[in-house]
Design a protein around this motif. Sequence first.
Motif, mmCIF file in Angstrom:
data_model
loop_
_atom_site.group_PDB
_atom_site.id
_atom_site.type_symbol
_atom_site.label_atom_id
_atom_site.label_comp_id
_atom_site.label_asym_id
_atom_site.label_seq_id
_atom_site.Cartn_x
_atom_site.Cartn_y
_atom_site.Cartn_z
ATOM 1 N N LEU A 1 0.819 -1.208 0.000
ATOM 2 C CA LEU A 1 0.000 0.000 0.000
ATOM 3 C C LEU A 1 0.859 1.268 0.000
ATOM 4 C CD1 LEU A 1 -2.899 -0.988 2.413
ATOM 5 C CD2 LEU A 1 -3.030 -0.625 -0.044
ATOM 6 N N LEU A 2 1.975 1.231 0.707
ATOM 7 C CA LEU A 2 2.868 2.398 0.690
ATOM 8 C C LEU A 2 3.480 2.605 -0.688
ATOM 9 C CD1 LEU A 2 4.700 2.078 4.126
ATOM 10 C CD2 LEU A 2 3.054 3.830 3.440
ATOM 11 N N ALA A 3 3.808 1.527 -1.372
ATOM 12 C CA ALA A 3 4.427 1.635 -2.690
ATOM 13 C C ALA A 3 3.409 2.018 -3.763
ATOM 14 C CB ALA A 3 5.102 0.318 -3.053
ATOM 15 N N ALA A 4 2.224 1.423 -3.708
ATOM 16 C CA ALA A 4 1.232 1.635 -4.760
ATOM 17 C C ALA A 4 0.342 2.839 -4.484
ATOM 18 C CB ALA A 4 0.372 0.382 -4.916
ATOM 19 N N GLY A 5 0.245 3.253 -3.243
ATOM 20 C CA GLY A 5 -0.674 4.328 -2.901
ATOM 21 C C GLY A 5 -2.040 3.743 -2.574
ATOM 22 N N THR A 6 -2.743 4.397 -1.702
ATOM 23 C CA THR A 6 -4.049 3.890 -1.282
ATOM 24 C C THR A 6 -5.151 4.712 -1.925
ATOM 25 O OG1 THR A 6 -4.064 5.329 0.641
ATOM 26 C CG2 THR A 6 -3.164 3.134 0.936
ATOM 27 N N PRO A 7 -6.240 4.064 -2.271
ATOM 28 C CA PRO A 7 -7.386 4.832 -2.744
ATOM 29 C C PRO A 7 -7.982 5.597 -1.556
ATOM 30 C CG PRO A 7 -7.897 2.490 -2.658
ATOM 31 C CD PRO A 7 -6.455 2.639 -2.337
ATOM 32 N N VAL A 8 -8.138 6.890 -1.701
ATOM 33 C CA VAL A 8 -8.496 7.755 -0.577
ATOM 34 C C VAL A 8 -9.959 7.606 -0.183
ATOM 35 C CG1 VAL A 8 -8.615 10.158 0.161
ATOM 36 C CG2 VAL A 8 -6.686 9.378 -1.186
#
Length: 87
Positions: A17-24
């Motif tokens: 999740l840190l690498a790909a980014g999280t859907p806000v």
Amino acid sequence: MSPVIVIAIISGAIILLLAAGTPVKPIRFIGQVAMKVMIGALFLFFLNAFGGQFGLHVPINLATSSISGILGIPGVAGLAIIQMWII
């Protein structure tokens, strides 16, 4: 499942999740729902604290906390009425 495997899976998910980014939006929605459930539990705590003098006790669990958190004060009043007259 051993604790080592569970910790490895959770750590891997966090790194992913840190690498790909999280859907806000979904995370914000889950946070808002969790906050409402906690506020509902607080409403029920105060209802039980003050209603104990009159013999009123509404159990604090996920269902009643969700009802009182989402519906607010009318939900707490509804739960109190159900507890007094129906149950």
